[in-house]
Design a protein around this motif. Structure first.
Motif, mmCIF file in Angstrom:
data_model
loop_
_atom_site.group_PDB
_atom_site.id
_atom_site.type_symbol
_atom_site.label_atom_id
_atom_site.label_comp_id
_atom_site.label_asym_id
_atom_site.label_seq_id
_atom_site.Cartn_x
_atom_site.Cartn_y
_atom_site.Cartn_z
ATOM 1 N N THR A 188 35.476 -1.238 -24.082
ATOM 2 C CA THR A 188 34.265 -0.415 -24.050
ATOM 3 C C THR A 188 33.414 -0.758 -22.841
ATOM 4 O OG1 THR A 188 34.306 -0.322 -26.480
ATOM 5 C CG2 THR A 188 32.252 0.292 -25.387
ATOM 6 N N CYS A 192 32.681 1.691 -19.589
ATOM 7 C CA CYS A 192 31.298 1.989 -19.203
ATOM 8 C C CYS A 192 31.093 1.689 -17.723
ATOM 9 C CB CYS A 192 30.335 1.181 -20.067
ATOM 10 S SG CYS A 192 28.589 1.418 -19.665
ATOM 11 N N ALA A 196 32.242 5.956 -17.809
ATOM 12 C CA ALA A 196 32.437 6.745 -19.026
ATOM 13 C C ALA A 196 31.176 6.673 -19.878
ATOM 14 C CB ALA A 196 33.645 6.223 -19.795
ATOM 15 N N GLN A 197 30.414 7.763 -19.925
ATOM 16 C CA GLN A 197 29.139 7.741 -20.623
ATOM 17 C C GLN A 197 29.312 7.507 -22.117
ATOM 18 O OE1 GLN A 197 26.076 7.708 -19.190
ATOM 19 N NE2 GLN A 197 25.372 7.274 -21.284
ATOM 20 N N TYR A 198 30.400 8.049 -22.695
ATOM 21 C CA TYR A 198 30.596 7.870 -24.130
ATOM 22 C C TYR A 198 30.731 6.384 -24.471
ATOM 23 C CZ TYR A 198 35.569 6.890 -23.433
ATOM 24 O OH TYR A 198 36.753 6.324 -23.048
ATOM 25 N N ASP A 201 27.265 4.682 -24.296
ATOM 26 C CA ASP A 201 26.444 5.020 -25.464
ATOM 27 C C ASP A 201 26.740 4.120 -26.657
ATOM 28 O OD1 ASP A 201 25.305 7.048 -23.992
ATOM 29 O OD2 ASP A 201 26.571 8.633 -24.832
ATOM 30 N N LEU A 202 27.854 3.416 -26.626
ATOM 31 C CA LEU A 202 28.231 2.532 -27.732
ATOM 32 C C LEU A 202 27.695 1.115 -27.555
ATOM 33 C CD1 LEU A 202 31.982 3.634 -28.072
ATOM 34 C CD2 LEU A 202 30.080 4.317 -29.551
ATOM 35 N N LEU A 218 37.788 6.705 -32.731
ATOM 36 C CA LEU A 218 37.351 7.922 -32.035
ATOM 37 C C LEU A 218 38.556 8.758 -31.630
ATOM 38 C CD1 LEU A 218 34.714 6.291 -29.645
ATOM 39 C CD2 LEU A 218 34.210 7.590 -31.724
ATOM 40 N N LEU A 220 39.994 9.814 -28.835
ATOM 41 C CA LEU A 220 39.861 9.485 -27.422
ATOM 42 C C LEU A 220 41.114 9.723 -26.607
ATOM 43 C CD1 LEU A 220 37.957 6.067 -27.408
ATOM 44 C CD2 LEU A 220 37.103 8.277 -26.650
#
Length: 300
Positions: A188, A192, A196-198, A201-202, A218, A220
């Protein structure tokens, strides 16, 4: 509970490994087990048909078409439809050509949907800094079904001049999108960093600069695989019994997975947990006499 969501200080505990000196979530050294519950309902209906077009005609020995459709309503995601269409053609009695295309789906299972929160130690790079904190793994009740497009094409040859011999060669190609995946905290953070914005956001920081990473399941990943399967079987009478020989060989051309903002990873030939050998083979030879005696050998 509140205790499980905090990082407990480990300072002053004699004999504790140095890598735990920064603390660990809720007093759990490795992970916090959590019960979970949930349910979903499935209602489905299907139809299937096989239609002969001709047999023993000027165009060949046999042609038939087949198809199927299935409509499924999941209480979690609504209605989805899967289907397949195929054909079998025999230009003459010894040779068969076959092919199928299909749309396939896999809905999330009970664990992927409703798994409870698990807290683990996390170490990741975020905003250019290596940080430690808590990762929270969980299910995700909003998961969509995985969708796949599948193509298979093959040939079967049973020569009349060698009774008992059969040879088949089949090619397959499968493409999956919206595949379910659960990232690690490290993945993750890396995604980031790659933009990768998703993934960003985590990740969150509290007022004490402690990091928390959510890692739910997810939709993904994408996956593509293709290969060839070959099967040879032979049976004949021998003496007072029957001889049977079977050989299966599989060639895996590719097994590619990809996450957004990430390179393609091809695990064909990788013997790790998610990999598979490029070549696999199986052979069996067996003889059974009419008197009940049998002997056999298998090699894989």
């Amino acid at each position: 509970d509140a205790l499980s969501a905090t990082v407990v200080s480990a300072e002053g505990l004699r004999g504790l490994p140095a890598n735990y000196s920064r603390g660990f979530p809720g007093g759990w050294v490795f992970s916090a087990p959590a019960a979970f519950q949930g349910s979903y309902d499935v209602l489905e209906g299907f139809a299937e048909a096989s239609v002969p077009i001709f047999k023993d005609s000027a165009f060949g020995h046999l042609l038939s078409l087949n198809g199927a459709i299935r409509v499924i309503r999941y209480s979690t995601v609504g209605t989805v439809t899967t289907w397949k269409a195929g054909a079998t053609y025999e230009p003459f009695a010894d040779l068969r050509l076959r092919g199928t295309v299909s749309r396939d789906i896999r809905a999330a299972n009970i664990g992927e949907l409703f798994a409870g929160r698990q807290l683990l130690q996390a170490s990741l790079t975020f905003q250019g800094v290596q940080r430690s904190g808590v990762a929270i793994r969980s299910g995700n009740p909003d998961l969509e079904p995985e969708k796949a497009d599948t193509l298979t094409a093959g040939i079967v040859y049973r020569p009349s001049w060698v009774p008992g011999l059969g040879i088949s060669v089949d090619y397959y190609r499968i493409k999956v999108r919206d595949a379910m995946a659960q990232l690690s905290a490290t993945q993750t953070g890396d995604l980031c960093t790659l933009g990768a914005q998703y993934a960003c956001d985590l990740i969150s920081l509290n007022e004490n600069n402690q990091i928390t990473v959510l890692t739910p399941t997810l939709n993904l990943a994408s996956l593509r695989t293709s290969g060839v399967d070959v099967e040879v079987d032979y049976a004949r009478s021998l003496g007072s019994g029957n001889l049977n020989v079977k050989v299966l060989v599989s060639y895996l051309h590719d097994l590619r997975t990809q996450l957004p903002n990430s390179p393609v990873i091809d695990r064909a030939g990788d013997l790790g947990v998610q990999g598979a050998p490029e070549w696999q083979g199986y052979m069996s030879i067996g003889y059974k006499s009419n008197g009940g005696f049998s002997v056999g050998m298998q090699e894989r």
